[in-house]
Write an enzyme that holds these catalytic residues in place. Sequence first.
Site, PDB file in Angstrom:
ATOM      1  N   GLU A  66       0.907  -1.226  -0.190  1.00 35.52           N
ATOM      2  CA  GLU A  66      -0.330   0.238   0.380  1.00 35.52           C
ATOM      3  C   GLU A  66       1.268   1.199  -0.191  1.00 35.52           C
ATOM      4  O   GLU A  66       0.449   2.611  -1.513  1.00 35.52           O
ATOM      5  CB  GLU A  66      -0.904  -0.076   1.095  1.00 35.52           C
ATOM      6  CG  GLU A  66      -1.952  -0.953   1.056  1.00 35.52           C
ATOM      7  CD  GLU A  66      -1.206  -2.217   2.006  1.00 35.52           C
ATOM      8  OE1 GLU A  66      -2.780  -3.119   2.919  1.00 35.52           O
ATOM      9  OE2 GLU A  66       0.122  -2.526   2.312  1.00 35.52           O
ATOM     10  N   ARG A 121      12.912 -23.609  -5.089  1.00 31.90           N
ATOM     11  CA  ARG A 121      13.441 -23.462  -3.380  1.00 31.90           C
ATOM     12  C   ARG A 121      13.736 -21.696  -2.778  1.00 31.90           C
ATOM     13  O   ARG A 121      13.912 -21.310  -1.894  1.00 31.90           O
ATOM     14  CB  ARG A 121      14.788 -23.994  -3.659  1.00 31.90           C
ATOM     15  CG  ARG A 121      16.264 -23.753  -2.649  1.00 31.90           C
ATOM     16  CD  ARG A 121      17.761 -24.196  -2.908  1.00 31.90           C
ATOM     17  NE  ARG A 121      17.759 -25.637  -3.623  1.00 31.90           N
ATOM     18  CZ  ARG A 121      18.856 -26.341  -3.404  1.00 31.90           C
ATOM     19  NH1 ARG A 121      19.780 -25.709  -4.056  1.00 31.90           N
ATOM     20  NH2 ARG A 121      18.369 -27.469  -4.105  1.00 31.90           N
ATOM     21  N   PRO A 164      15.919 -40.622   1.307  1.00 36.81           N
ATOM     22  CA  PRO A 164      15.105 -41.245   1.598  1.00 36.81           C
ATOM     23  C   PRO A 164      14.495 -41.583   2.608  1.00 36.81           C
ATOM     24  O   PRO A 164      13.579 -41.393   3.258  1.00 36.81           O
ATOM     25  CB  PRO A 164      14.811 -42.373   0.841  1.00 36.81           C
ATOM     26  CG  PRO A 164      16.449 -42.217   0.519  1.00 36.81           C
ATOM     27  CD  PRO A 164      17.676 -40.694  -0.401  1.00 36.81           C
TER      28      PRO A 164
END
Length: 378
Positions: free
Chosen positions: A54, A189, A300
């Site tokens: 704003e 990222r 993993p």
Amino acid sequence: MTAASSPITQALELAAQALFLSNPNPRVGCVITAADGRVLGRGFTQQAGGPHAEVMALRDAAAQGRAASGATAYVTLEPCAHQGRTGPCCDALIAAGIARVVASIADPNPLVAGQGFARLRAAGVQVEIGPGAAESRELNIGFFSRMVRGTPWVRMKAATSLDGVAALADGTSQWITSPEARTDGHAWRARACAVLTGVGTVLADDPLLNVRGAATPRQPHLVVLDSHLRTPPGARLFDVPGRQVWIYTAREDTAASDALRARGATVTALPNADGQVDLPALLRDLGRRSVNELHLEAGPRLSGAFVQAGLVDEVLLYLAPMLLGSGGQRLADWGPLQALSQGLGLEWQGVERVGPDLRLLARAKGRADFGLTVSEGL
């Protein structure tokens, strides 16, 4: 951005320009128009501590000699009503003589949460809420998550072959996907407040884990899960300027902690009953550190731990057109499951071609069911 698009659409396009810039503040855009529809000023939120959308739009109007008195301000989030590093935006709009504010959605920040709208109305400003609400919320999904849940929005990123292999049995994964996909991954990222990985990735690859493939004014912070404080003080991750490194551990080791702190790291012990880092406590702590979007880019085992704990909100997967056969590593190691119902249910958000690869975006069912409100009641 085109002159033919609506003011709120233009404001949303401006908000998107703050994607890599405004963290941890929300991405907000503002367009001020005259009664005849002429655009008087435009702006979007700057870096934390800088002007909000704003104020930028009011400054733009003033720089062009255009008075904002009697004008309408289209803004993608409720104008703030509290004194932080900048003053309240609702007061700036009132002082400029803005007659009408059209806002996409209420601010979920408890310091605002309808107070901006109330102060505008008390000053005689007409307030309308709703246009562009879903788009604004989506652009600020991490900010809404942190304000409503107290934890970041967790996006798990991975790259696999068509048969789901993320790395060969020996850990080789460079490169399954194309340069175009890797560049696109860096853009995701860059929009995060922080990137999270495990110490296994640090020891195996000595990565920088910074943004290199996208132009960004800031580097996301780095989070390393290191239950036994094995992160080498000489690791390259400490060589990225302008970001903080937060290491979470499950043990107290004064000598190891002091060596890492000497490299600028913040070391925090958050053990669980199993001698590992307490993942829910970790997310709460990152929420307190003003992390909106957390980019999970790990091996993993750690990825699987987040999935198994029900902490993954979204999966960002790059799929390469190749088959790598059996014996390789999967994107998340968890289970075995006893029933299909125990799996992580996802809903497609988008499928897009990136170079020769596919980018798949899928969201955990029900994880985003918070904060979509077009009135003052959050």
